[in-house]
Design a protein around this motif. Structure first.
Motif, PDB file in Angstrom:
ATOM      1  N   VAL A 196       1.227  -1.688  -0.105  1.00  0.00           N
ATOM      2  CA  VAL A 196      -0.321  -0.132   0.108  1.00  0.00           C
ATOM      3  C   VAL A 196       0.833   1.571  -0.159  1.00  0.00           C
ATOM      4  O   VAL A 196       0.616   2.052  -0.759  1.00  0.00           O
ATOM      5  CB  VAL A 196      -0.811   0.077   1.345  1.00  0.00           C
TER       6      VAL A 196
ATOM      7  N   ALA B 136      -3.945   1.601  -3.831  1.00  0.00           N
ATOM      8  CA  ALA B 136      -3.608   1.934  -2.674  1.00  0.00           C
ATOM      9  C   ALA B 136      -4.645   1.723  -1.242  1.00  0.00           C
ATOM     10  O   ALA B 136      -4.774   1.125  -0.638  1.00  0.00           O
ATOM     11  CB  ALA B 136      -2.451   2.929  -2.119  1.00  0.00           C
TER      12      ALA B 136
ATOM     13  N   ASN C 228      -7.000  -0.868  -1.732  1.00  0.00           N
ATOM     14  CA  ASN C 228      -5.636  -2.050  -0.523  1.00  0.00           C
ATOM     15  C   ASN C 228      -5.596  -2.425   0.431  1.00  0.00           C
ATOM     16  O   ASN C 228      -5.795  -3.216   1.220  1.00  0.00           O
ATOM     17  CB  ASN C 228      -4.599  -2.186  -1.145  1.00  0.00           C
ATOM     18  N   PHE C 229      -6.001  -0.899   0.527  1.00  0.00           N
ATOM     19  CA  PHE C 229      -5.439  -0.815   2.802  1.00  0.00           C
ATOM     20  C   PHE C 229      -6.799  -0.851   2.881  1.00  0.00           C
ATOM     21  O   PHE C 229      -7.012  -2.030   4.149  1.00  0.00           O
ATOM     22  CB  PHE C 229      -5.135   1.128   3.133  1.00  0.00           C
TER      23      PHE C 229
END
Length: 117
Positions: free
Chosen positions: A75, A101, A104-105
């Motif tokens: 990330v 990102a 994904n976080f």
């Protein structure tokens, strides 16, 4: 945020994320360098999910918690990539990687990394 899934759920999300990322990057019209980085992340996601100790892993050698630590590190890389690789002024690429990102976080945060299943 409550943990939504454990090992199996996270693996399913990864198996859906890889082809979705591949298709989305092509629909977005990224230039050559950001496209190569996106393809690299597709391969890394597939490598990670197939080698992690989950019910859906193929070669279960990577501990699930390590997978989580590596995912969190990715990330940070995804957030920094536009600046590190010189395409931060390419609006599409910048938004693509920042959005990836964030996604994904959220996946990382929704996962119960101590789950047995």
């Amino acid at each position: 945020m409550r943990n939504l899934w454990g090992r199996r759920g996270h693996a399913l999300v990864d198996y859906v994320t890889a082809p979705a990322l591949y298709l989305l990057s092509r629909c977005t019209g990224l230039s050559a360098a950001p496209q190569r980085w996106s393809d690299t992340f597709v391969l890394l996601i597939l490598l990670a999910v197939t080698t992690t100790r989950t019910p859906l892993g193929v070669v279960r050698v990577v501990p699930f918690r390590w997978h989580g630590r590596l995912e969190l590190a990715s990330v940070v890389v995804q957030l920094a990539l536009p600046w590190l690789c010189g395409f931060s002024r390419e609006r599409r690429a910048h938004h693509f990687f920042v959005g990836f990102a964030v996604y994904n976080f959220l996946v990382w945060r929704a996962t119960d990394w101590s789950a047995r299943k």
